[in-house]
Design an enzyme around this catalytic site. Structure first.
Site, PDB file in Angstrom:
ATOM      1  N   TYR A  23       0.794  -1.231   0.000  1.00  0.00           N
ATOM      2  CA  TYR A  23       0.000   0.000   0.000  1.00  0.00           C
ATOM      3  C   TYR A  23       0.826   1.281   0.000  1.00  0.00           C
ATOM      4  O   TYR A  23       0.268   2.367  -0.129  1.00  0.00           O
ATOM      5  CB  TYR A  23      -0.945   0.009   1.210  1.00  0.00           C
ATOM      6  CG  TYR A  23      -1.880  -1.174   1.217  1.00  0.00           C
ATOM      7  CD1 TYR A  23      -2.905  -1.276   0.284  1.00  0.00           C
ATOM      8  CD2 TYR A  23      -1.726  -2.203   2.136  1.00  0.00           C
ATOM      9  CE1 TYR A  23      -3.755  -2.368   0.272  1.00  0.00           C
ATOM     10  CE2 TYR A  23      -2.574  -3.297   2.139  1.00  0.00           C
ATOM     11  CZ  TYR A  23      -3.580  -3.372   1.203  1.00  0.00           C
ATOM     12  OH  TYR A  23      -4.416  -4.458   1.195  1.00  0.00           O
ATOM     13  N   ASN A  74     -13.438   3.007  -1.468  1.00  0.00           N
ATOM     14  CA  ASN A  74     -12.547   1.861  -1.296  1.00  0.00           C
ATOM     15  C   ASN A  74     -13.124   1.042  -0.150  1.00  0.00           C
ATOM     16  O   ASN A  74     -12.944   1.388   1.010  1.00  0.00           O
ATOM     17  CB  ASN A  74     -11.115   2.295  -0.981  1.00  0.00           C
ATOM     18  CG  ASN A  74     -10.164   1.114  -0.894  1.00  0.00           C
ATOM     19  OD1 ASN A  74     -10.585  -0.018  -0.690  1.00  0.00           O
ATOM     20  ND2 ASN A  74      -8.880   1.385  -1.036  1.00  0.00           N
ATOM     21  N   HIS A  80     -14.866  -8.002  -1.097  1.00  0.00           N
ATOM     22  CA  HIS A  80     -14.885  -9.397  -1.518  1.00  0.00           C
ATOM     23  C   HIS A  80     -16.052 -10.205  -0.980  1.00  0.00           C
ATOM     24  O   HIS A  80     -16.296 -11.310  -1.456  1.00  0.00           O
ATOM     25  CB  HIS A  80     -13.562 -10.057  -1.122  1.00  0.00           C
ATOM     26  CG  HIS A  80     -12.384  -9.205  -1.460  1.00  0.00           C
ATOM     27  ND1 HIS A  80     -12.035  -8.900  -2.762  1.00  0.00           N
ATOM     28  CD2 HIS A  80     -11.512  -8.530  -0.664  1.00  0.00           C
ATOM     29  CE1 HIS A  80     -10.985  -8.097  -2.748  1.00  0.00           C
ATOM     30  NE2 HIS A  80     -10.647  -7.858  -1.488  1.00  0.00           N
ATOM     31  N   HIS A 100      -9.110   0.767  -5.572  1.00  0.00           N
ATOM     32  CA  HIS A 100      -8.213  -0.013  -4.718  1.00  0.00           C
ATOM     33  C   HIS A 100      -6.781   0.416  -4.990  1.00  0.00           C
ATOM     34  O   HIS A 100      -6.389   0.577  -6.150  1.00  0.00           O
ATOM     35  CB  HIS A 100      -8.365  -1.513  -4.980  1.00  0.00           C
ATOM     36  CG  HIS A 100      -9.721  -2.015  -4.618  1.00  0.00           C
ATOM     37  ND1 HIS A 100     -10.082  -2.283  -3.318  1.00  0.00           N
ATOM     38  CD2 HIS A 100     -10.814  -2.251  -5.385  1.00  0.00           C
ATOM     39  CE1 HIS A 100     -11.348  -2.675  -3.301  1.00  0.00           C
ATOM     40  NE2 HIS A 100     -11.813  -2.655  -4.539  1.00  0.00           N
ATOM     41  N   ILE A 101      -6.022   0.583  -3.937  1.00  0.00           N
ATOM     42  CA  ILE A 101      -4.630   1.009  -4.047  1.00  0.00           C
ATOM     43  C   ILE A 101      -3.811  -0.047  -4.770  1.00  0.00           C
ATOM     44  O   ILE A 101      -3.035   0.259  -5.671  1.00  0.00           O
ATOM     45  CB  ILE A 101      -4.060   1.306  -2.646  1.00  0.00           C
ATOM     46  CG1 ILE A 101      -4.812   2.488  -2.019  1.00  0.00           C
ATOM     47  CG2 ILE A 101      -2.555   1.574  -2.710  1.00  0.00           C
ATOM     48  CD1 ILE A 101      -4.598   2.680  -0.535  1.00  0.00           C
ATOM     49  N   ARG A 111      -8.996 -12.292  -3.059  1.00  0.00           N
ATOM     50  CA  ARG A 111      -9.159 -10.865  -3.353  1.00  0.00           C
ATOM     51  C   ARG A 111      -9.553 -10.604  -4.812  1.00  0.00           C
ATOM     52  O   ARG A 111      -9.821  -9.469  -5.183  1.00  0.00           O
ATOM     53  CB  ARG A 111      -7.869 -10.106  -3.049  1.00  0.00           C
ATOM     54  CG  ARG A 111      -7.488 -10.112  -1.587  1.00  0.00           C
ATOM     55  CD  ARG A 111      -6.295  -9.196  -1.352  1.00  0.00           C
ATOM     56  NE  ARG A 111      -5.679  -9.427  -0.068  1.00  0.00           N
ATOM     57  CZ  ARG A 111      -6.045  -8.858   1.069  1.00  0.00           C
ATOM     58  NH1 ARG A 111      -7.067  -8.015   1.080  1.00  0.00           N
ATOM     59  NH2 ARG A 111      -5.404  -9.121   2.187  1.00  0.00           N
TER      60      ARG A 111
END
Length: 146
Positions: A23, A74, A80, A100-101, A111
């Site tokens: 991240y 986010n 999920h 999403h990062i 994921r």
């Protein structure tokens, strides 16, 4: 002035200390400050919200309808498996861009699936913090402001 809501889900308050190899080193505060500055340059008001709690995220999504022109979301790990957040997104009339990062499709197999993406206007993944700016640009394009 158009208003956009930036919503970050669970564990994103730990940006800068949690899995920096995935991240990055930037913090949530840095992300929110950068996004507010970018929005201001574009003549858009941007407010931010973060919660680790599913119900708080759902309430915020519901309350955004009619107050904001759109949401940048986010959902974190709720992406999920949270059908409740998916239903909250589906229940509102404003567009939501999922961001999403990391590239969720290159990570662990659990994921790879997003249950929320199908009810969002679009999904942006894998561009780090810049993905949030891309989401803002895309949202404004969707709203006819770009």
């Amino acid at each position: 002035m158009k208003k956009v809501l930036l919503v970050n889900g669970p564990n994103l308050n730990r940006l800068g200390v949690r899995e920096v190899n995935v991240y990055g080193k930037g913090t949530l505060e840095t992300l929110e400050t950068d996004m507010k500055q970018e929005a201001e340059k574009l003549g858009v008001g941007l407010e931010c919200f973060q919660s680790n709690h599913e119900g708080a995220l759902i309430d915020t999504i519901h309350e955004a309808d009619g107050i904001y022109e759109g949401i940048i979301l986010n959902p974190g790990a709720f992406t999920h498996y949270s059908y409740a957040i998916r239903d909250a997104i589906a229940s509102i009339s404003i567009p939501v861009i999922e961001v999403h990062i990391s590239n969720i499709h290159q990570r662990e197999s659990f994921r790879h699936e997003s249950v929320t993406a199908a009810v969002c206007a679009g999904q942006i993944v894998g561009f780090g913090f810049y993905g949030y700016k891309l989401a803002l640009f895309a949202l404004l394009e969707k709203l006819g402001e770009a």
